[in-house]
Design a protein around this motif. Sequence first.
Motif, PDB file in Angstrom:
ATOM      1  N   ALA A 112       7.875   2.272 -10.520  1.00  0.00           N
ATOM      2  CA  ALA A 112       8.209   1.945  -9.128  1.00  0.00           C
ATOM      3  C   ALA A 112       9.032   0.665  -9.058  1.00  0.00           C
ATOM      4  CB  ALA A 112       6.940   1.811  -8.300  1.00  0.00           C
ATOM      5  N   LEU A 113       8.686  -0.320  -9.855  1.00  0.00           N
ATOM      6  CA  LEU A 113       9.436  -1.571  -9.863  1.00  0.00           C
ATOM      7  C   LEU A 113      10.841  -1.363 -10.411  1.00  0.00           C
ATOM      8  CD1 LEU A 113       6.554  -3.883 -11.091  1.00  0.00           C
ATOM      9  CD2 LEU A 113       7.656  -4.007  -8.859  1.00  0.00           C
ATOM     10  N   LEU A 114      10.963  -0.618 -11.500  1.00  0.00           N
ATOM     11  CA  LEU A 114      12.289  -0.329 -12.038  1.00  0.00           C
ATOM     12  C   LEU A 114      13.126   0.448 -11.031  1.00  0.00           C
ATOM     13  CD1 LEU A 114      11.479   0.695 -15.739  1.00  0.00           C
ATOM     14  CD2 LEU A 114      12.556  -1.423 -14.964  1.00  0.00           C
ATOM     15  N   GLY A 115      12.502   1.417 -10.369  1.00  0.00           N
ATOM     16  CA  GLY A 115      13.214   2.234  -9.392  1.00  0.00           C
ATOM     17  C   GLY A 115      13.708   1.453  -8.186  1.00  0.00           C
ATOM     18  N   GLN A 116      13.083   0.312  -7.923  1.00  0.00           N
ATOM     19  CA  GLN A 116      13.491  -0.542  -6.807  1.00  0.00           C
ATOM     20  C   GLN A 116      14.334  -1.732  -7.273  1.00  0.00           C
ATOM     21  OE1 GLN A 116      10.234  -1.083  -3.745  1.00  0.00           O
ATOM     22  NE2 GLN A 116       9.110   0.228  -5.185  1.00  0.00           N
ATOM     23  N   GLY A 117      14.882  -1.592  -8.495  1.00  0.00           N
ATOM     24  CA  GLY A 117      15.772  -2.621  -9.002  1.00  0.00           C
ATOM     25  C   GLY A 117      15.084  -3.931  -9.330  1.00  0.00           C
ATOM     26  N   GLU A 127       0.807  -1.220   0.000  1.00  0.00           N
ATOM     27  CA  GLU A 127       0.000   0.000   0.000  1.00  0.00           C
ATOM     28  C   GLU A 127       0.842   1.273   0.000  1.00  0.00           C
ATOM     29  OE1 GLU A 127       0.232  -1.441   4.327  1.00  0.00           O
ATOM     30  OE2 GLU A 127       0.119  -2.282   2.297  1.00  0.00           O
ATOM     31  N   HIS A 128       2.136   1.140   0.275  1.00  0.00           N
ATOM     32  CA  HIS A 128       3.041   2.289   0.268  1.00  0.00           C
ATOM     33  C   HIS A 128       3.899   2.345  -0.998  1.00  0.00           C
ATOM     34  CE1 HIS A 128       1.857   2.852   4.410  1.00  0.00           C
ATOM     35  NE2 HIS A 128       2.282   1.640   4.713  1.00  0.00           N
ATOM     36  N   GLY A 129       3.609   1.466  -1.943  1.00  0.00           N
ATOM     37  CA  GLY A 129       4.368   1.446  -3.184  1.00  0.00           C
ATOM     38  C   GLY A 129       5.706   0.732  -3.075  1.00  0.00           C
ATOM     39  N   ILE A 130       5.889  -0.088  -2.053  1.00  0.00           N
ATOM     40  CA  ILE A 130       7.132  -0.806  -1.833  1.00  0.00           C
ATOM     41  C   ILE A 130       6.989  -2.251  -2.324  1.00  0.00           C
ATOM     42  CG2 ILE A 130       8.852  -1.507  -0.128  1.00  0.00           C
ATOM     43  CD1 ILE A 130       8.572   1.531  -0.560  1.00  0.00           C
ATOM     44  N   LEU A 131       8.010  -2.733  -2.983  1.00  0.00           N
ATOM     45  CA  LEU A 131       8.006  -4.104  -3.480  1.00  0.00           C
ATOM     46  C   LEU A 131       7.872  -5.093  -2.331  1.00  0.00           C
ATOM     47  CD1 LEU A 131       8.518  -6.071  -5.920  1.00  0.00           C
ATOM     48  CD2 LEU A 131      10.939  -5.980  -5.274  1.00  0.00           C
ATOM     49  N   LEU A 132       6.996  -6.073  -2.515  1.00  0.00           N
ATOM     50  CA  LEU A 132       6.819  -7.096  -1.498  1.00  0.00           C
ATOM     51  C   LEU A 132       8.114  -7.898  -1.326  1.00  0.00           C
ATOM     52  CD1 LEU A 132       3.342  -8.564  -2.546  1.00  0.00           C
ATOM     53  CD2 LEU A 132       3.787  -6.908  -0.720  1.00  0.00           C
ATOM     54  N   PRO A 133       8.589  -8.086  -0.104  1.00  0.00           N
ATOM     55  CA  PRO A 133       9.776  -8.931   0.092  1.00  0.00           C
ATOM     56  C   PRO A 133       9.604 -10.318  -0.505  1.00  0.00           C
ATOM     57  CG  PRO A 133       9.280  -7.725   2.106  1.00  0.00           C
ATOM     58  CD  PRO A 133       8.135  -7.482   1.158  1.00  0.00           C
ATOM     59  N   LEU A 169      10.307   4.165 -20.514  1.00  0.00           N
ATOM     60  CA  LEU A 169      10.448   4.235 -19.059  1.00  0.00           C
ATOM     61  C   LEU A 169      11.906   4.256 -18.611  1.00  0.00           C
ATOM     62  CD1 LEU A 169       7.618   1.755 -18.013  1.00  0.00           C
ATOM     63  CD2 LEU A 169       7.647   4.227 -17.652  1.00  0.00           C
ATOM     64  N   GLY A 170      12.818   4.140 -19.561  1.00  0.00           N
ATOM     65  CA  GLY A 170      14.235   4.214 -19.218  1.00  0.00           C
ATOM     66  C   GLY A 170      14.938   2.881 -19.083  1.00  0.00           C
ATOM     67  N   MET A 171      14.257   1.778 -19.376  1.00  0.00           N
ATOM     68  CA  MET A 171      14.918   0.482 -19.347  1.00  0.00           C
ATOM     69  C   MET A 171      15.942   0.433 -20.469  1.00  0.00           C
ATOM     70  SD  MET A 171      13.065  -3.251 -19.203  1.00  0.00           S
ATOM     71  CE  MET A 171      14.025  -4.769 -19.099  1.00  0.00           C
ATOM     72  N   PRO A 172      17.195   0.066 -20.192  1.00  0.00           N
ATOM     73  CA  PRO A 172      18.235   0.090 -21.222  1.00  0.00           C
ATOM     74  C   PRO A 172      17.907  -0.829 -22.397  1.00  0.00           C
ATOM     75  CG  PRO A 172      19.216  -0.102 -19.034  1.00  0.00           C
ATOM     76  CD  PRO A 172      17.734  -0.302 -18.864  1.00  0.00           C
ATOM     77  N   LEU A 173      18.280  -0.393 -23.597  1.00  0.00           N
ATOM     78  CA  LEU A 173      17.999  -1.165 -24.804  1.00  0.00           C
ATOM     79  C   LEU A 173      18.547  -2.587 -24.732  1.00  0.00           C
ATOM     80  CD1 LEU A 173      16.915  -1.407 -27.695  1.00  0.00           C
ATOM     81  CD2 LEU A 173      19.052  -0.365 -28.498  1.00  0.00           C
ATOM     82  N   PRO A 174      19.793  -2.816 -24.294  1.00  0.00           N
ATOM     83  CA  PRO A 174      20.265  -4.211 -24.221  1.00  0.00           C
ATOM     84  C   PRO A 174      19.408  -5.077 -23.299  1.00  0.00           C
ATOM     85  CG  PRO A 174      22.116  -2.700 -24.069  1.00  0.00           C
ATOM     86  CD  PRO A 174      20.880  -1.870 -23.958  1.00  0.00           C
ATOM     87  N   ALA A 231      11.165 -14.660  -4.166  1.00  0.00           N
ATOM     88  CA  ALA A 231      10.795 -15.582  -5.237  1.00  0.00           C
ATOM     89  C   ALA A 231      11.795 -15.500  -6.381  1.00  0.00           C
ATOM     90  CB  ALA A 231       9.383 -15.269  -5.728  1.00  0.00           C
ATOM     91  N   ARG A 232      12.176 -14.288  -6.778  1.00  0.00           N
ATOM     92  CA  ARG A 232      13.162 -14.135  -7.855  1.00  0.00           C
ATOM     93  C   ARG A 232      14.488 -14.775  -7.468  1.00  0.00           C
ATOM     94  NH1 ARG A 232      13.843  -8.585 -11.014  1.00  0.00           N
ATOM     95  NH2 ARG A 232      12.332  -9.659 -12.358  1.00  0.00           N
ATOM     96  N   GLU A 233      14.891 -14.600  -6.232  1.00  0.00           N
ATOM     97  CA  GLU A 233      16.176 -15.151  -5.790  1.00  0.00           C
ATOM     98  C   GLU A 233      16.217 -16.671  -5.871  1.00  0.00           C
ATOM     99  OE1 GLU A 233      16.657 -13.481  -1.920  1.00  0.00           O
ATOM    100  OE2 GLU A 233      17.315 -11.511  -2.674  1.00  0.00           O
ATOM    101  N   ARG A 234      15.066 -17.323  -5.757  1.00  0.00           N
ATOM    102  CA  ARG A 234      15.064 -18.787  -5.854  1.00  0.00           C
ATOM    103  C   ARG A 234      14.686 -19.275  -7.245  1.00  0.00           C
ATOM    104  NH1 ARG A 234      10.234 -17.940  -2.935  1.00  0.00           N
ATOM    105  NH2 ARG A 234       8.399 -18.843  -3.980  1.00  0.00           N
ATOM    106  N   GLY A 235      14.571 -18.361  -8.222  1.00  0.00           N
ATOM    107  CA  GLY A 235      14.414 -18.771  -9.608  1.00  0.00           C
ATOM    108  C   GLY A 235      13.064 -18.584 -10.233  1.00  0.00           C
TER     109      GLY A 235
END
Length: 291
Positions: free
Chosen positions: A180-185, A146-152, A217-222, A157-161
Amino acid sequence: MTDGGVTTVADGGSSGTDTFAGFHRWIVGGSRTRVLCHLNLARIGLTGLLGELRPELVDPEGVARLIREHPDVIVGIKLRLSERITGGPCRPMLELGARVSAETGRPLHVHIGGTAENLTELLPLLSPGDTVTHFQTPQPNGLLDEHGILLPAAREARERGVLFDCGHGMSHFSFAVAEALLGQGFPPDTIGSDLSRRSFADLAPGLLTVMNKWLALGMPLPDVIAATTVAPASALGMSGRIGALRPGVEADLAVLTWEDGEFAYGDAVGGRRVARGRLVPVATVRAGDVR
């Protein structure tokens, strides 16, 4: 699709066990583009009816059988996890899908946006190689709190594949959520169009429009190129066959050029962004044949 630079498409659950035969004959067999399938856990697939993931409509045994019979076409199992689709809690259907996935060796392709439960409860049930699509959805119970923060749980989930796919579609792309997602890596692993009859008018020619939105949105072309080539090839279990330019890989490729100018794009909730250039198609090569 070859006019838009796309040589392989992976359908997202249009067919279920009752409709796969027609899909295989008329769509897979009738297309110059390579067509793969995420088979819907529901018998009816996406036939225009809401609520296909009801207990009386799912067919886990039939899904497993068709995967055994068509391993070259069926690359995953599709679940639309929205409350309006399941008719209530989504977890039971995810648990059922996970069992079928484990039995067949085919990953899940999971639609989010409007789940009955918070994703903190659902994401831990996913396994390496499963894909979450519509990851930038503005619908309730997305990847941001609700605060615009990525869920831990999403980062875990990404870290385990577990993979995260754009899946643009008609109602699941929000510039604000994507930023928001791009800004939080947390960029998309893969960029998919989720092209359908209802979304085609806004996305024509298709995937390239979605790629251009991420560039705006600024995502690099590569990174955008990787998310539409090598990354989806890996997600589909086709690394080493498609998605790269090297000897021994099938000659599927898109020739694109860069067009300078001012191009406006919209999202599902009225947001707009303006880009100073865009990718446009020049030619498409499918198995060495120039289209």
